[in-house]
Motif scaffolding. Sequence first.
Motif, PDB file in Angstrom:
ATOM      1  N   ILE A   6       1.003  -1.009  -0.269  1.00 32.04           N
ATOM      2  CA  ILE A   6      -0.218  -0.024  -0.060  1.00 32.04           C
ATOM      3  C   ILE A   6       0.902   1.215  -0.030  1.00 32.04           C
ATOM      4  O   ILE A   6       2.006   1.349   1.413  1.00 32.04           O
ATOM      5  CB  ILE A   6      -0.770   0.138   1.195  1.00 32.04           C
ATOM      6  CG1 ILE A   6      -1.963  -0.973   1.204  1.00 32.04           C
ATOM      7  CG2 ILE A   6      -1.377   1.403   0.761  1.00 32.04           C
ATOM      8  CD1 ILE A   6      -2.931  -1.238   2.357  1.00 32.04           C
ATOM      9  N   GLY A  13      -5.573   4.880   2.768  1.00 31.88           N
ATOM     10  CA  GLY A  13      -4.825   3.785   2.463  1.00 31.88           C
ATOM     11  C   GLY A  13      -4.693   2.908   3.933  1.00 31.88           C
ATOM     12  O   GLY A  13      -4.307   1.979   3.921  1.00 31.88           O
ATOM     13  N   MET A  16      -7.280   0.293   4.119  1.00 31.96           N
ATOM     14  CA  MET A  16      -7.387  -0.751   3.600  1.00 31.96           C
ATOM     15  C   MET A  16      -6.136  -1.347   4.356  1.00 31.96           C
ATOM     16  O   MET A  16      -5.807  -2.609   4.305  1.00 31.96           O
ATOM     17  CB  MET A  16      -6.896  -0.263   2.451  1.00 31.96           C
ATOM     18  CG  MET A  16      -7.752   0.542   1.816  1.00 31.96           C
ATOM     19  SD  MET A  16      -8.902  -0.956   0.282  1.00 31.96           S
ATOM     20  CE  MET A  16      -9.748   0.045  -0.543  1.00 31.96           C
ATOM     21  N   MET A  61      -1.271  -1.565  -3.754  1.00 33.28           N
ATOM     22  CA  MET A  61      -3.381   0.045  -3.648  1.00 33.28           C
ATOM     23  C   MET A  61      -2.302   1.383  -3.436  1.00 33.28           C
ATOM     24  O   MET A  61      -1.370   1.351  -2.699  1.00 33.28           O
ATOM     25  CB  MET A  61      -4.127  -0.443  -2.729  1.00 33.28           C
ATOM     26  CG  MET A  61      -5.121  -1.702  -3.065  1.00 33.28           C
ATOM     27  SD  MET A  61      -5.522  -1.733  -1.746  1.00 33.28           S
ATOM     28  CE  MET A  61      -5.676  -2.790  -0.792  1.00 33.28           C
ATOM     29  N   VAL A  87      -4.011  -1.492  -8.717  1.00 29.71           N
ATOM     30  CA  VAL A  87      -5.470  -1.350  -8.253  1.00 29.71           C
ATOM     31  C   VAL A  87      -5.437   0.351  -7.129  1.00 29.71           C
ATOM     32  O   VAL A  87      -4.819   1.011  -6.064  1.00 29.71           O
ATOM     33  CB  VAL A  87      -6.161  -1.485  -7.061  1.00 29.71           C
ATOM     34  CG1 VAL A  87      -7.433  -1.006  -7.148  1.00 29.71           C
ATOM     35  CG2 VAL A  87      -6.745  -3.001  -7.647  1.00 29.71           C
ATOM     36  N   ASP A  88      -5.381   1.828  -8.039  1.00 33.54           N
ATOM     37  CA  ASP A  88      -6.221   3.302  -7.456  1.00 33.54           C
ATOM     38  C   ASP A  88      -6.999   3.072  -6.424  1.00 33.54           C
ATOM     39  O   ASP A  88      -7.650   2.087  -6.640  1.00 33.54           O
ATOM     40  CB  ASP A  88      -5.262   4.131  -8.021  1.00 33.54           C
ATOM     41  CG  ASP A  88      -6.702   4.499  -8.840  1.00 33.54           C
ATOM     42  OD1 ASP A  88      -7.351   3.109  -9.986  1.00 33.54           O
ATOM     43  OD2 ASP A  88      -6.434   5.253  -9.095  1.00 33.54           O
ATOM     44  N   CYS A  89      -7.208   4.161  -5.518  1.00 26.90           N
ATOM     45  CA  CYS A  89      -8.159   4.492  -4.848  1.00 26.90           C
ATOM     46  C   CYS A  89      -8.416   5.950  -5.319  1.00 26.90           C
ATOM     47  O   CYS A  89      -9.137   6.208  -3.715  1.00 26.90           O
ATOM     48  CB  CYS A  89      -8.323   4.190  -3.751  1.00 26.90           C
ATOM     49  SG  CYS A  89      -6.777   2.637  -3.646  1.00 26.90           S
ATOM     50  N   GLY A 114      -9.459   1.665  -9.421  1.00 27.18           N
ATOM     51  CA  GLY A 114     -11.026   1.895  -8.081  1.00 27.18           C
ATOM     52  C   GLY A 114     -10.927   2.142  -7.363  1.00 27.18           C
ATOM     53  O   GLY A 114     -10.673   3.912  -7.517  1.00 27.18           O
ATOM     54  N   ALA A 154      -9.555 -10.407  -7.617  1.00 25.18           N
ATOM     55  CA  ALA A 154      -9.982  -8.327  -7.258  1.00 25.18           C
ATOM     56  C   ALA A 154     -11.558  -8.333  -6.390  1.00 25.18           C
ATOM     57  O   ALA A 154     -11.750  -8.718  -5.314  1.00 25.18           O
ATOM     58  CB  ALA A 154      -9.572  -7.320  -7.556  1.00 25.18           C
TER      59      ALA A 154
END
Lengths: 280, 280
Positions: A6, A13, A16, A61, A87-89, A114, A154
Amino acid sequence: MNAVGIIGLGLIGGSMAKAAEAAGYKVYGSDASADVVESALKDGVLSGRLEDHYGDIGMLMVALYPLDVVDIILETAPKLPAGCIVVDCTGVKKMICSALSERLSVMGLRFIGGHPMAGKEVSGYENACADLFVGASMILCTDEFTDSAAVDEACGIFPKLGFSQVKITTADEHDRVIAFTSQLAHVVSSAYIKSPTLDVRYGFSAGSFKDMTRVALLNENMWADLFLANRDDILREIRQISEHLKEFDDAIEERNRDALVKLLADGRVRKERDNAAEGI
Amino acid sequence: MNAVGIIGLGLIGGSMAKAAEAAGYKVYGSDASADVVESALKDGVLSGRLEDHYGDIGMLMVALYPLDVVDIILETAPKLPAGCIVVDCTGVKKMICSALSERLSVMGLRFIGGHPMAGKEVSGYENACADLFVGASMILCTDEFTDSAAVDEACGIFPKLGFSQVKITTADEHDRVIAFTSQLAHVVSSAYIKSPTLDVRYGFSAGSFKDMTRVALLNENMWADLFLANRDDILREIRQISEHLKEFDDAIEERNRDALVKLLADGRVRKERDNAAEGI
């Protein structure tokens, strides 16, 4: 897959990381603040620093400010193991997916755009919590460069972090809909609270006022970038609601009770239909 | 005082009846629906029918549709004992107080304009509950005809029904502020949900969307009358928020990030100040 990386251990983050650790994953993290990384190591949320464990992770992430995401991911990509899911947020997706999807695919990485649909009015690792995503929707945006096996993986991982559903869509559709469900809410809340009447409202509080203004407590730098990155979609929604407010204005100005009842009944019916579709 | 009368046993009047009964008052009620009165008698909420007990009550509360309140109170007034406190529960106050305050005073009754700041998105006696007012503000509007001893008594009674505070103000100030804290919220919610994007939003739900649209589920006939009864104040608030939305529109249209950050920061600071003033 048993380890995730992460980048960015703020509210999203950090949550997560905590959710992934609670779900039994090893978590390796990094953050611009050395203190935050130290805290997360001390808390036992991180099993180590990301820079020492790039080769160990099955998924990366990235939860950073919108304008930093693409550069950091491109900088990090050469260090990641082949086939790593990325995967981005970020709250906007066209800007991110168009910059990354094809490029990471060519590099042998499996990128998925994401957007975890959760948040708080406060930020930072200190406000992150393992249950932030419980009941929330995780949106994944795919295109012709997306690896479908990565999407399947995912779809197995995010529910373990608390999400109640994974919604698969395109970046275009995401940005169009999110302009309405999330971005417009932030613009309207911020506009709502600017009335001079605010200064005399004490003792007159109502639940509806609290609801309408809750998200005015936002991070202005992040949201300004999100709005500008989704300019056409948010402008369309601001103009929609402005036109509808004008209809109310006209009906009340003209004392046209029939028109006013019709406008309100239409809103009520739409809300009833929306609740029914959500099973409320 | 140990007995209250209540005319109108819907969500608000029914909840007042249940809260008053739970607080140890005898409650005598009436309602346009004979079935509702029967239910309330059977529930033990009512100790009897109001028409049989006018002489026994120390306070009458009236919770009816806005346009019915004045006529019903004037019709009932001659039956009430001298010195009886009369409080309505209508969401607008100038229209009610100007019609009743002097007239009831001349008749030897002690009228106070009231507005319990609580509600639900559902209506009717079946949704009424004894704890609807817990933590809420009870607004009382006074003028030169108000009996100050009656206000003191009311300030003792309403906290027993659950209210956390009694706010004393004037009808003018009430209507001006309520246009912002409550009426505008209902207009904006109703306008918000009219975007065509609603129809494709499923799976993209966010807490902010739910908050913004909650009160769109309203009673259109009641709210139309409330808006028209407070026409100038609600128009002023609709125009305020429309102008502020236009500022956001302009900043985003012109891609003026500095202006956008400034608008958002101003909203955030106002929300922080508002929370601080409320002790949040």
